[in-house]
Scaffold this active site. Sequence first.
Site, PDB file in Angstrom:
ATOM      1  CG  ASP A 133       4.295  24.627 -27.387  1.00 47.44           C
ATOM      2  OD1 ASP A 133       3.848  23.888 -28.286  1.00 47.44           O
ATOM      3  OD2 ASP A 133       3.623  25.526 -26.849  1.00 47.44           O
ATOM      4  CG  HIS A 140      -1.453  30.917 -31.883  1.00 48.53           C
ATOM      5  ND1 HIS A 140      -2.321  31.212 -30.854  1.00 48.53           N
ATOM      6  CD2 HIS A 140      -0.220  30.831 -31.321  1.00 48.53           C
ATOM      7  CE1 HIS A 140      -1.638  31.276 -29.715  1.00 48.53           C
ATOM      8  NE2 HIS A 140      -0.363  31.053 -29.969  1.00 48.53           N
ATOM      9  CD  GLU A 206      -0.847  28.503 -26.129  1.00 50.64           C
ATOM     10  OE1 GLU A 206      -0.730  29.726 -26.327  1.00 50.64           O
ATOM     11  OE2 GLU A 206       0.117  27.722 -26.136  1.00 50.64           O
ATOM     12  CD  GLU A 208       0.519  23.818 -28.347  1.00 52.29           C
ATOM     13  OE1 GLU A 208       1.504  23.151 -28.738  1.00 52.29           O
ATOM     14  OE2 GLU A 208       0.612  24.820 -27.619  1.00 52.29           O
ATOM     15  CG  ASP A 240       1.421  25.334 -23.858  1.00 46.86           C
ATOM     16  OD1 ASP A 240       1.774  25.197 -22.675  1.00 46.86           O
ATOM     17  OD2 ASP A 240       1.930  26.153 -24.650  1.00 46.86           O
ATOM     18  NE  ARG A 244      -2.879  32.737 -23.449  1.00 51.32           N
ATOM     19  CZ  ARG A 244      -2.159  31.995 -24.277  1.00 51.32           C
ATOM     20  NH1 ARG A 244      -0.842  32.148 -24.337  1.00 51.32           N
ATOM     21  NH2 ARG A 244      -2.728  31.091 -25.038  1.00 51.32           N
ATOM     22  CD  GLN A 247       2.236  33.576 -22.883  1.00 44.79           C
ATOM     23  OE1 GLN A 247       1.175  33.077 -22.507  1.00 44.79           O
ATOM     24  NE2 GLN A 247       2.630  33.546 -24.127  1.00 44.79           N
ATOM     25  CE  LYS A 260       2.693  29.946 -23.677  1.00 47.42           C
ATOM     26  NZ  LYS A 260       1.602  29.165 -24.292  1.00 47.42           N
ATOM     27  CB  THR A 264       1.960  20.493 -20.866  1.00 43.80           C
ATOM     28  OG1 THR A 264       2.636  21.745 -20.701  1.00 43.80           O
ATOM     29  CG2 THR A 264       1.614  20.291 -22.333  1.00 43.80           C
ATOM     30  CD  GLU A 365      -5.276  32.549 -31.188  1.00 44.86           C
ATOM     31  OE1 GLU A 365      -5.008  31.505 -30.555  1.00 44.86           O
ATOM     32  OE2 GLU A 365      -5.188  32.656 -32.420  1.00 44.86           O
TER      33      GLU A 365
HETATM   34  O1  LIG Z   1       3.447  35.385 -29.191  1.00 44.66           O
HETATM   35  C1  LIG Z   1       3.753  35.182 -28.005  1.00 44.66           C
HETATM   36  O2  LIG Z   1       4.312  36.032 -27.332  1.00 44.66           O
HETATM   37  C2  LIG Z   1       3.453  33.905 -27.328  1.00 44.66           C
HETATM   38  C3  LIG Z   1       2.755  32.929 -27.884  1.00 44.66           C
HETATM   39  C4  LIG Z   1       2.539  31.739 -27.094  1.00 44.66           C
HETATM   40  O3  LIG Z   1       1.622  31.646 -26.292  1.00 44.66           O
HETATM   41  C5  LIG Z   1       3.604  30.743 -27.136  1.00 44.66           C
HETATM   42  C6  LIG Z   1       3.192  29.344 -27.448  1.00 44.66           C
HETATM   43  O4  LIG Z   1       2.957  28.532 -26.554  1.00 44.66           O
HETATM   44  C7  LIG Z   1       3.252  28.948 -28.874  1.00 44.66           C
HETATM   45  C8  LIG Z   1       2.042  28.302 -29.467  1.00 44.66           C
HETATM   46  O5  LIG Z   1       1.384  27.525 -28.800  1.00 44.66           O
HETATM   47  O6  LIG Z   1       1.773  28.538 -30.659  1.00 44.66           O
HETATM   48 CA   LIG Z   2       1.690  26.520 -26.882  1.00 40.84          CA
HETATM   49 MG   LIG Z   3       2.713  24.044 -20.753  1.00 38.73          MG
END
Ligand SMILES: O=C(O)/C=C/C(=O)CC(=O)CC(=O)O
Ligand SMILES: [Ca+2]
Ligand SMILES: [Mg+2]
Length: 418
Positions: A133, A140, A206, A208, A240, A244, A247, A260, A264, A365
């Site tokens: 990914d 973003h 997410e 995408e 995705d 959070r 993460q 994550k 997916t 966001e």
């Molecule tokens: O900036 C971060 O720490 C993490 C960002 C994300 O969530 C990672 C990701 O899956 C990338 C994305 O989808 O743009």
């Molecule tokens: Ca992602």
């Molecule tokens: Mg995933």
Amino acid sequence: MTNAPTPSATWVGVPADHLFGIHNLPYGVFSTSADPTRRVGVRIGDLVLDAGAVAAVGRDAGLVGDGPDLATAWQTPSLNAFLALGRSAWGTARAWLTEILTDEVHRDGVSPHLHPLADVRLHLPVEVGDYVDFYASEDHASNVGKIFRPDNAALPPNWKHLPIGYHGRSGTVVVSGTDVVRPTGQRKGPNDPAPVFGPSIRLDIEAELGYVVGGATELGSRVSVDEASDHLFGVVILNDWSARDIQAWEYVPLGPFLGKSFATTISAWVTPLEALTGARVPLPGQEDPEVLPYLRGDAFGLEVHVEVALNGTVVSRPEHRVMYWSPAQMLAHLTVNGASLRDGDLFGSGTISGAEKDTRGSLLELTWNGTEPLTLDDGSTRGFLEDGDTVTMTAWAPGPDGTRIGLGEATGTITAAR
Ligand SMILES: O=C(O)/C=C/C(=O)CC(=O)CC(=O)O
Ligand SMILES: [Ca+2]
Ligand SMILES: [Mg+2]
């Protein structure tokens, strides 16, 4: 690539403005109750063509000649064998499908192999090889930087020099419609003295695009930006799902891991890149800084309009054309160290977020880490996802003559943690 003219009419009777008209012809894997064998299907309108069955009729009549054996490739439970045939076979297949669905003479032979969409079950279209990914939206990346790393610059110093990515878990990629069990794990908020264990309380999405790879390469070789189209078979919508809280606690210094890897979701239909020639757009710009030579070339962007609905309320309309890095550059970067490609590899664009608030591709966001909840049409509010919530992502791209190419949907419902 074939240069056959694109006929506008199909005898199937699908109107030109249908999202799955003759210019689309995406591939998926389906079964029916009468025949539970999983096999490759091609969508036209609200019908699914049993592509392998039709191709087998032609092959058994000796009509294939020196061409690729599409019947054998399509009578398998994933697109992988077809992906392995490579770009010239993909072009041959698309030209042949277009011909049999437009030239009236094929009507009697093909009609028995068309199934109403409502009567088929759709399965994961690809046996996913390696899943990566990326992180290609500047908005973003800046937004997440501000939220997760308020003391640092919004963008990391490497962000405009290389498409940042992480390796995900291919075995947990699921087809649209699969329920998503709320993940459990460790989290530690800034004010918690110690980590706590339990179901995620910041479950997110997410929005995408995913790119499906074919034409495997050898270990030690590289794919240039200009060669990338030989290996970029098609596009799916990708969600995705992201916990959070898990993460934020786990990701330093090795990146996303269990936050994550629990699920997916991808759409059931893989839209071939050949259907998206009308969606090619220039990238927003990489002049400052200029990228290294291995990331230069025909690095086209794609205009794809995405819509994200939460329990039926549209919460965002991300625009893929804003992405800073292109799929061709991602593929060049993925292989620049000599890493090989496998048929069925999948890589995600990264969350598609634009500058406007209503084009952000994650709840993180959209609600600014839960501090600005969204109000849904039923009057309820959401910071992050609750059990029972359904997220549906749909997308379309411009096709020829003002038509639209539908990418289908990636939908999933959250069920309680186990
Ligand atoms: O900036 C971060 O720490 C993490 C960002 C994300 O969530 C990672 C990701 O899956 C990338 C994305 O989808 O743009
Ligand atoms: Ca992602
Ligand atoms: Mg995933």
